[in-house]
Design an enzyme around this catalytic site. Structure first.
Site, PDB file in Angstrom:
ATOM      1  N   LYS A   1       4.678 -10.632 -12.766  1.00 31.89           N
ATOM      2  CA  LYS A   1       3.343 -10.548 -13.386  1.00 31.89           C
ATOM      3  C   LYS A   1       3.405 -11.087 -14.820  1.00 31.89           C
ATOM      4  O   LYS A   1       3.301 -10.351 -15.801  1.00 31.89           O
ATOM      5  CB  LYS A   1       2.848  -9.098 -13.385  1.00 31.89           C
ATOM      6  CG  LYS A   1       2.486  -8.559 -11.998  1.00 31.89           C
ATOM      7  CD  LYS A   1       1.971  -7.118 -12.080  1.00 31.89           C
ATOM      8  CE  LYS A   1       1.663  -6.552 -10.699  1.00 31.89           C
ATOM      9  NZ  LYS A   1       1.359  -5.110 -10.720  1.00 31.89           N
TER      10      LYS A   1
ATOM     11  N   GLY B   1       3.328  -1.348 -15.510  1.00 37.38           N
ATOM     12  CA  GLY B   1       2.474  -1.744 -16.625  1.00 37.38           C
ATOM     13  C   GLY B   1       2.113  -0.556 -17.508  1.00 37.38           C
ATOM     14  O   GLY B   1       2.112  -0.662 -18.733  1.00 37.38           O
TER      15      GLY B   1
ATOM     16  N   ARG C   1       5.573   6.443  -4.478  1.00 41.94           N
ATOM     17  CA  ARG C   1       4.327   6.824  -5.149  1.00 41.94           C
ATOM     18  C   ARG C   1       3.554   7.893  -4.371  1.00 41.94           C
ATOM     19  O   ARG C   1       2.859   8.706  -4.970  1.00 41.94           O
ATOM     20  CB  ARG C   1       3.449   5.601  -5.383  1.00 41.94           C
ATOM     21  CG  ARG C   1       3.880   4.823  -6.605  1.00 41.94           C
ATOM     22  CD  ARG C   1       3.011   3.619  -6.838  1.00 41.94           C
ATOM     23  NE  ARG C   1       3.253   3.058  -8.164  1.00 41.94           N
ATOM     24  CZ  ARG C   1       2.931   1.834  -8.522  1.00 41.94           C
ATOM     25  NH1 ARG C   1       2.333   1.023  -7.658  1.00 41.94           N
ATOM     26  NH2 ARG C   1       3.167   1.404  -9.740  1.00 41.94           N
TER      27      ARG C   1
ATOM     28  N   GLY D   1       6.750  -0.244  -9.784  1.00 42.97           N
ATOM     29  CA  GLY D   1       6.921  -0.158  -8.352  1.00 42.97           C
ATOM     30  C   GLY D   1       8.141  -0.922  -7.858  1.00 42.97           C
ATOM     31  O   GLY D   1       8.989  -0.373  -7.153  1.00 42.97           O
TER      32      GLY D   1
HETATM   33  N1  LIG Z   1      12.286 -15.846 -10.398  1.00 44.59           N
HETATM   34  C1  LIG Z   1      11.300 -15.315  -9.669  1.00 44.59           C
HETATM   35  N2  LIG Z   1      10.383 -16.114  -9.080  1.00 44.59           N
HETATM   36  C2  LIG Z   1       9.393 -15.565  -8.349  1.00 44.59           C
HETATM   37  N3  LIG Z   1       9.221 -14.243  -8.144  1.00 44.59           N
HETATM   38  C3  LIG Z   1      10.106 -13.420  -8.717  1.00 44.59           C
HETATM   39  C4  LIG Z   1      11.182 -13.910  -9.510  1.00 44.59           C
HETATM   40  N4  LIG Z   1      11.874 -12.842  -9.944  1.00 44.59           N
HETATM   41  C5  LIG Z   1      11.287 -11.747  -9.451  1.00 44.59           C
HETATM   42  N5  LIG Z   1      10.223 -12.073  -8.694  1.00 44.59           N
HETATM   43  C6  LIG Z   1       9.350 -11.164  -7.935  1.00 44.59           C
HETATM   44  O1  LIG Z   1       8.684 -10.299  -8.813  1.00 44.59           O
HETATM   45  C7  LIG Z   1       8.186  -9.231  -8.039  1.00 44.59           C
HETATM   46  C8  LIG Z   1       8.009  -8.020  -8.908  1.00 44.59           C
HETATM   47  O2  LIG Z   1       7.215  -8.338 -10.015  1.00 44.59           O
HETATM   48  P1  LIG Z   1       6.298  -7.278 -10.778  1.00 44.59           P
HETATM   49  O3  LIG Z   1       5.209  -6.801  -9.879  1.00 44.59           O
HETATM   50  O4  LIG Z   1       5.939  -7.931 -12.065  1.00 44.59           O
HETATM   51  O5  LIG Z   1       7.349  -6.095 -11.036  1.00 44.59           O
HETATM   52  P2  LIG Z   1       7.115  -4.526 -11.128  1.00 44.59           P
HETATM   53  O6  LIG Z   1       6.376  -4.083  -9.897  1.00 44.59           O
HETATM   54  O7  LIG Z   1       8.479  -3.933 -11.200  1.00 44.59           O
HETATM   55  O8  LIG Z   1       6.305  -4.333 -12.379  1.00 44.59           O
HETATM   56  C9  LIG Z   1       9.170  -9.027  -6.937  1.00 44.59           C
HETATM   57  O9  LIG Z   1       8.480  -9.015  -5.707  1.00 44.59           O
HETATM   58  C10 LIG Z   1      10.122 -10.230  -7.039  1.00 44.59           C
HETATM   59  O10 LIG Z   1      10.360 -10.852  -5.800  1.00 44.59           O
HETATM   60  O1  LIG Z   2       1.415  -1.284  -9.244  1.00 48.06           O
HETATM   61  C1  LIG Z   2       0.835  -1.083 -10.305  1.00 48.06           C
HETATM   62  O2  LIG Z   2       1.275  -1.577 -11.474  1.00 48.06           O
HETATM   63  P1  LIG Z   2       2.818  -1.932 -11.780  1.00 48.06           P
HETATM   64  O3  LIG Z   2       3.279  -2.997 -10.795  1.00 48.06           O
HETATM   65  O4  LIG Z   2       2.763  -2.453 -13.199  1.00 48.06           O
HETATM   66  O5  LIG Z   2       3.585  -0.635 -11.669  1.00 48.06           O
HETATM   67  C2  LIG Z   2      -0.380  -0.224 -10.420  1.00 48.06           C
HETATM   68  O6  LIG Z   2      -0.747   0.308  -9.147  1.00 48.06           O
HETATM   69  C3  LIG Z   2      -1.523  -1.021 -11.029  1.00 48.06           C
HETATM   70  O7  LIG Z   2      -1.828  -2.124 -10.224  1.00 48.06           O
HETATM   71  P2  LIG Z   2      -2.504  -3.423 -10.874  1.00 48.06           P
HETATM   72  O8  LIG Z   2      -1.453  -4.060 -11.776  1.00 48.06           O
HETATM   73  O9  LIG Z   2      -2.913  -4.301  -9.711  1.00 48.06           O
HETATM   74  O10 LIG Z   2      -3.701  -2.930 -11.668  1.00 48.06           O
END
Ligand SMILES: Nc1ncnc2c1ncn2[C@@H]1O[C@H](COP(=O)(O)OP(=O)(O)O)[C@@H](O)[C@H]1O
Ligand SMILES: O=C(OP(=O)(O)O)[C@H](O)COP(=O)(O)O
Length: 394
Positions: free
Chosen positions: A198, A374, A37, A351
């Protein structure tokens, strides 16, 4: 892209330019584990430096909930940025107030200041008008280059745009161009892969995706709410209790719409959330009490790879498991390899998904790696992003 003004439509020489970037990078023990990023924001920063602007950078990091959190300072980010851009970066310990104003008053053209994590102020996420004005007061112009946070209506992503001229940055433009093209008339079969942790953020997205895609693949922490909705015990796996009914309704809606919904059939369970945990592979209807699912199982991963191979457009958001730990990385790796091998157009959103393709060394094989998880999802759903709407029209 949209009919919004960009940085190149305005004169920035000698101006104080408040640039909202998304420097929300993954960190472990104070170290940045993936600087994608920061790299992605370099063209905008370099352009402004070359054009003789005074560059004031603002970002959030993590979710400090409106309080100062020593682990979420942007200090390490400032150091990395200075290395990457090969110029000094003055990192401040506040994002508004007298010290910040004084530091900015001293800036010369082409200099770079990085403010402290804007989420240390409660008003940031509340999009508080007074806070937005305090930020606006620091600058003559606002540039939003934080595509990853464009789906948030916060003081530095939306509110500030009401008070000073507001335009988009180069990364923002690029993301909107590429994603816009892919989504406006998607090649089919169109597949979305949703995983990660998330749950609250992403489960709502699924409903809208069911209107757009041919295949929807569910993995990661998110999938256990669905497995629970199917009536299975999920032990200590991640669960969003109040979303079970919603998950059920999605299963029905997928049938109605003729969308193929792919859910895990097996999972890697662990006796604790640890890299040294004991593990076993079980079918999703046989998760033992007290254990938690931390990855999709091999049968599931093979199914998902097949769907990816036959798709023409695939958008992937969120890892299939806790890929940071070796024992739970296989599902994410299988999907990453399938993405690398498919002939379809591949888009990585988010991310952690971006970090995963880096880790498995297939980043160069993807067609587009978006800096927004997101944000790219909401764009995919057809939503208008507040951070973009707030910018000045051409
Ligand atoms: N089954 C699971 N239980 C708990 N955490 C998980 C599981 N599968 C994936 N994760 C965690 O989810 C995190 C990423 O989630 P998220 O922030 O939603 O993804 P992204 O950043 O790609 O949008 C990773 O750190 C991973 O370790
Ligand atoms: O990491 C972010 O979102 P993402 O994990 O959905 O890519 C952005 O920096 C937004 O962060 P936020 O979901 O805490 O508002």
């Amino acid at each position: 892209m949209l009919n919004k003004k960009t940085m190149k439509d305005i004169d920035v020489k000698g101006k104080r330019v408040f640039v909202r970037v998304d420097f929300n990078v993954p960190m472990e023990e104070g170290h940045i584990t993936d600087d994608t990023r920061i790299r992605a924001a370099l063209p905008t920063i370099q352009y402004l430096v070359d054009a003789g602007a005074k560059v004031i950078l603002a970002s959030h990091l993590g979710r400090p909930k409106g309080e100062v959190n020593e682990d979420m300072r942007l200090t390490a980010v400032g150091t990395r940025l200075a290395e990457l851009i090969e110029r000094p970066v003055t990192k401040l310990d506040e994002s508004i107030g007298e010290t910040v104003e004084a530091a900015i008053a001293e800036m010369q053209e082409g200099k770079i200041v990085l403010l402290e994590n804007v989420r240390f102020h409660k008003g940031e996420e509340k999009n508080d008008t007074e806070l937005a004005q305090s930020f606006a007061k620091l600058a003559d112009v606002y540039v939003n280059d934080a595509f990853g946070a464009a789906h948030r209506a916060h003081a530095t992503t939306e509110g500030i745009a009401k008070f000073i001229p507001a335009v988009s940055g180069l990364l923002m433009q690029k993301e909107l161009d590429v994603l816009g093209k892919a989504l406006s008339n998607p090649e089919r079969p169109f597949t979305a892969i949703i995983g990660g942790a998330k749950v609250k953020d992403k489960i709502g997205v699924i409903e809208n995706l069911l209107e757009k895609v041919d295949h929807l693949i569910i993995g990661g922490g998110l999938s256990f709410t669905f497995i629970k909705a199917l009536g299975h015990d999920i032990g200590n796996s991640l669960l969003e209790e109040d979303k079970i009914e919603l998950a059920k309704s999605f299963i029905d809606k997928a049938k109605e719409k003729g969308v193929q919904l792919h859910m895990p059939i097996d999972t890697v369970v662990a006796n604790e959330f640890s890299k040294d945990a004991a593990t076993q592979v079980v079918d999703v209807d046989a998760i033992p009490a007290g254990w938690m699912g931390l990855d999709i199982g091999p049968k599931t991963a093979a199914n998902y790879a097949d769907v990816i191979a036959k798709s023409k457009l695939i958008i992937w958001n969120g890892p299939m498991g806790v890929f940071e730990m070796e024992k739970f990385a296989n599902g994410t790796k299988t999907v990453a390899d399938a993405m690398a091998a498919t002939e379809g157009y591949t888009v990585i959103g988010g991310g952690d998904s971006a970090a995963a393709v880096e880790k498995f060394e297939v980043a160069s094989k993807m067609n587009h790696i978006s800096t927004g998880g997101g944000a790219s999802l909401e764009l995919m759903e057809g939503k208008e992003l507040p951070g973009i709407l707030a910018l000045n029209d051409k």
